[in-house]
Motif scaffolding. Structure first.
Motif, mmCIF file in Angstrom:
data_model
loop_
_atom_site.group_PDB
_atom_site.id
_atom_site.type_symbol
_atom_site.label_atom_id
_atom_site.label_comp_id
_atom_site.label_asym_id
_atom_site.label_seq_id
_atom_site.Cartn_x
_atom_site.Cartn_y
_atom_site.Cartn_z
ATOM 1 N N LYS A 1 -6.168 31.353 21.917
ATOM 2 C CA LYS A 1 -5.533 32.474 22.612
ATOM 3 C C LYS A 1 -4.853 31.945 23.864
ATOM 4 O O LYS A 1 -5.397 31.064 24.536
ATOM 5 C CB LYS A 1 -6.577 33.514 23.024
ATOM 6 C CG LYS A 1 -7.191 34.269 21.867
ATOM 7 C CD LYS A 1 -8.285 35.208 22.328
ATOM 8 C CE LYS A 1 -7.699 36.427 23.012
ATOM 9 N NZ LYS A 1 -8.725 37.427 23.362
ATOM 10 N N ARG A 2 -3.680 32.483 24.169
ATOM 11 C CA ARG A 2 -3.020 32.102 25.411
ATOM 12 C C ARG A 2 -2.351 33.323 26.019
ATOM 13 O O ARG A 2 -1.845 34.198 25.326
ATOM 14 C CB ARG A 2 -2.040 30.957 25.206
ATOM 15 C CG ARG A 2 -0.898 31.232 24.292
ATOM 16 C CD ARG A 2 -0.025 29.989 24.110
ATOM 17 N NE ARG A 2 0.698 30.086 22.852
ATOM 18 C CZ ARG A 2 1.128 29.043 22.168
ATOM 19 N NH1 ARG A 2 0.920 27.825 22.607
ATOM 20 N NH2 ARG A 2 1.775 29.201 21.046
ATOM 21 N N LEU A 3 -2.345 33.316 27.337
ATOM 22 C CA LEU A 3 -1.791 34.427 28.099
ATOM 23 C C LEU A 3 -0.866 33.872 29.168
ATOM 24 O O LEU A 3 -1.231 32.962 29.901
ATOM 25 C CB LEU A 3 -2.933 35.221 28.753
ATOM 26 C CG LEU A 3 -2.544 36.410 29.627
ATOM 27 C CD1 LEU A 3 -1.872 37.503 28.807
ATOM 28 C CD2 LEU A 3 -3.792 36.966 30.319
ATOM 29 N N LYS A 4 0.347 34.427 29.226
ATOM 30 C CA LYS A 4 1.311 34.030 30.249
ATOM 31 C C LYS A 4 1.380 35.154 31.277
ATOM 32 O O LYS A 4 1.477 36.329 30.909
ATOM 33 C CB LYS A 4 2.689 33.812 29.610
ATOM 34 C CG LYS A 4 2.692 32.709 28.558
ATOM 35 C CD LYS A 4 4.062 32.497 27.957
ATOM 36 C CE LYS A 4 4.468 33.660 27.093
ATOM 37 N NZ LYS A 4 5.690 33.402 26.300
ATOM 38 N N ILE B 1 0.275 40.025 40.207
ATOM 39 C CA ILE B 1 0.829 40.121 38.857
ATOM 40 C C ILE B 1 2.055 41.027 38.812
ATOM 41 O O ILE B 1 2.030 42.150 39.308
ATOM 42 C CB ILE B 1 -0.241 40.656 37.882
ATOM 43 C CG1 ILE B 1 -1.436 39.696 37.834
ATOM 44 C CG2 ILE B 1 0.343 40.870 36.488
ATOM 45 C CD1 ILE B 1 -2.648 40.253 37.120
ATOM 46 N N GLU B 2 3.113 40.521 38.179
ATOM 47 C CA GLU B 2 4.305 41.327 37.913
ATOM 48 C C GLU B 2 4.472 41.622 36.427
ATOM 49 O O GLU B 2 5.026 42.645 36.059
ATOM 50 C CB GLU B 2 5.551 40.631 38.453
ATOM 51 C CG GLU B 2 5.562 40.532 39.967
ATOM 52 C CD GLU B 2 6.861 39.980 40.519
ATOM 53 O OE1 GLU B 2 7.616 39.312 39.777
ATOM 54 O OE2 GLU B 2 7.125 40.226 41.705
ATOM 55 N N ALA B 3 4.000 40.727 35.573
ATOM 56 C CA ALA B 3 4.081 40.930 34.124
ATOM 57 C C ALA B 3 3.181 39.930 33.426
ATOM 58 O O ALA B 3 2.903 38.854 33.959
ATOM 59 C CB ALA B 3 5.516 40.754 33.637
ATOM 60 N N TRP B 4 2.720 40.317 32.242
ATOM 61 C CA TRP B 4 1.963 39.375 31.422
ATOM 62 C C TRP B 4 2.347 39.566 29.969
ATOM 63 O O TRP B 4 2.889 40.593 29.578
ATOM 64 C CB TRP B 4 0.455 39.518 31.620
ATOM 65 C CG TRP B 4 -0.127 40.892 31.413
ATOM 66 C CD1 TRP B 4 -0.475 41.790 32.383
ATOM 67 C CD2 TRP B 4 -0.438 41.532 30.164
ATOM 68 N NE1 TRP B 4 -0.967 42.936 31.815
ATOM 69 C CE2 TRP B 4 -0.964 42.803 30.464
ATOM 70 C CE3 TRP B 4 -0.332 41.150 28.842
ATOM 71 C CZ2 TRP B 4 -1.384 43.701 29.475
ATOM 72 C CZ3 TRP B 4 -0.740 42.042 27.843
ATOM 73 C CH2 TRP B 4 -1.263 43.298 28.175
ATOM 74 N N ASN B 5 2.052 38.532 29.175
ATOM 75 C CA ASN B 5 2.369 38.578 27.757
ATOM 76 C C ASN B 5 1.430 37.648 26.996
ATOM 77 O O ASN B 5 1.323 36.468 27.323
ATOM 78 C CB ASN B 5 3.827 38.137 27.529
ATOM 79 C CG ASN B 5 4.256 38.282 26.085
ATOM 80 O OD1 ASN B 5 4.054 39.315 25.464
ATOM 81 N ND2 ASN B 5 4.838 37.235 25.541
ATOM 82 N N TRP B 6 0.724 38.216 26.015
ATOM 83 C CA TRP B 6 -0.065 37.378 25.114
ATOM 84 C C TRP B 6 0.908 36.611 24.242
ATOM 85 O O TRP B 6 1.906 37.151 23.793
ATOM 86 C CB TRP B 6 -0.979 38.230 24.230
ATOM 87 C CG TRP B 6 -2.120 38.840 24.955
ATOM 88 C CD1 TRP B 6 -2.233 40.140 25.341
ATOM 89 C CD2 TRP B 6 -3.319 38.195 25.384
ATOM 90 N NE1 TRP B 6 -3.434 40.343 25.988
ATOM 91 C CE2 TRP B 6 -4.119 39.172 26.028
ATOM 92 C CE3 TRP B 6 -3.783 36.890 25.308
ATOM 93 C CZ2 TRP B 6 -5.355 38.868 26.575
ATOM 94 C CZ3 TRP B 6 -5.029 36.594 25.847
ATOM 95 C CH2 TRP B 6 -5.798 37.573 26.473
ATOM 96 N N ASN B 7 0.615 35.355 23.999
ATOM 97 C CA ASN B 7 1.518 34.504 23.241
ATOM 98 C C ASN B 7 0.927 34.202 21.874
ATOM 99 O O ASN B 7 -0.288 34.173 21.703
ATOM 100 C CB ASN B 7 1.745 33.216 24.037
ATOM 101 C CG ASN B 7 3.036 32.524 23.691
ATOM 102 O OD1 ASN B 7 3.118 31.329 23.760
ATOM 103 N ND2 ASN B 7 4.059 33.264 23.318
ATOM 104 N N CYS B 8 1.800 33.937 20.924
ATOM 105 C CA CYS B 8 1.405 33.644 19.546
ATOM 106 C C CYS B 8 0.437 32.447 19.494
ATOM 107 O O CYS B 8 0.665 31.435 20.146
ATOM 108 C CB CYS B 8 2.662 33.341 18.744
ATOM 109 S SG CYS B 8 2.349 32.675 17.107
ATOM 110 N N PRO B 9 -0.636 32.554 18.685
ATOM 111 C CA PRO B 9 -1.620 31.458 18.617
ATOM 112 C C PRO B 9 -1.198 30.295 17.720
ATOM 113 O O PRO B 9 -1.887 29.274 17.677
ATOM 114 C CB PRO B 9 -2.861 32.149 18.055
ATOM 115 C CG PRO B 9 -2.320 33.257 17.209
ATOM 116 C CD PRO B 9 -1.079 33.735 17.925
#
Length: 198
Positions: free
Chosen positions: A119-122, A157-165
């Motif tokens: 899992k990764r989160l930007k 925080i201004e924005a976040w996005n889960w990224n494809c695994p």
């Protein structure tokens, strides 16, 4: 995917690239219909609490990005409120590149990776450093870690996005490997004992 993320990441040049390569229409729908994900959710809070490291990106005055790994025991990156993360900045190699960059440009980026669970989160935002605030530093201390804390770093925080695994390699921490090896040794001993009784 969130609208806040697309507002930051999808610059005119990115949109032009999407248009040229056929994905612009898809992402335009996300921009219109996606939620505005700019606050910490329970899922994100739980994810952060288990991390023992992350990457912090800042921007220098000459326009170059600077990426630095930050590590510690799980939970050293703390959720202070629904839009603010914080961590203790320990005395290190005394280059002060992050501090210098933040003194001129507060734009920052967090790349959070859990290799074991793929899992990764930007997270995009703005970061500040705070020196001399003993109450805040006390709040960010890591229990049992005695290194000298020079300052606190707060990430808004201004924005976040889960990224494809996809393509994230599965990796284990040394602690997890030690636990697995201990369990294997225990099971091998149990098997040996069972074979002796047969």
């Amino acid at each position: 995917m969130s609208r806040k993320f697309t507002q930051i990441a999808f610059t005119p040049a990115v949109k032009a690239a999407q248009e040229q390569r056929g994905s612009r229409e898809t992402y335009a729908r996300f921009e219109q219909n996606g939620p505005e994900n700019d606050t910490v959710t329970p899922e994100i809070e739980d994810f952060i609490a288990q991390l023992d490291g992350f990457y912090l990106g800042t921007v220098s005055s000459n326009g170059y990005p600077y990426i630095q790994f930050r590590g510690g025991s799980p939970g050293f990156l703390k959720v202070l409120d629904r839009k603010t993360l914080g961590f203790a900045d320990f005395k290190g190699n005394i280059q002060y590149v992050t501090v210098g960059n933040l003194s001129e440009n507060d734009k920052a980026f967090l790349f959070l990776m859990d290799y074991r669970h793929r899992k990764r989160l930007k997270i995009w935002g703005r970061a500040t450093y705070v020196e001399g605030d003993t109450q805040l530093i006390e709040r960010l201390k890591i229990s049992g870690y005695e290194a000298e804390i020079e300052r606190a770093i707060l990430f808004h925080i201004e924005a976040w996005n889960w990224n494809c695994p996809q393509h994230i390699p599965i990796r284990y921490s040394q602690q997890e490997v030690d636990a697995m090896q201990a369990r294997i040794a225990e099971l091998e001993q149990l098997l040996a004992n069972t074979n002796q009784l047969s």
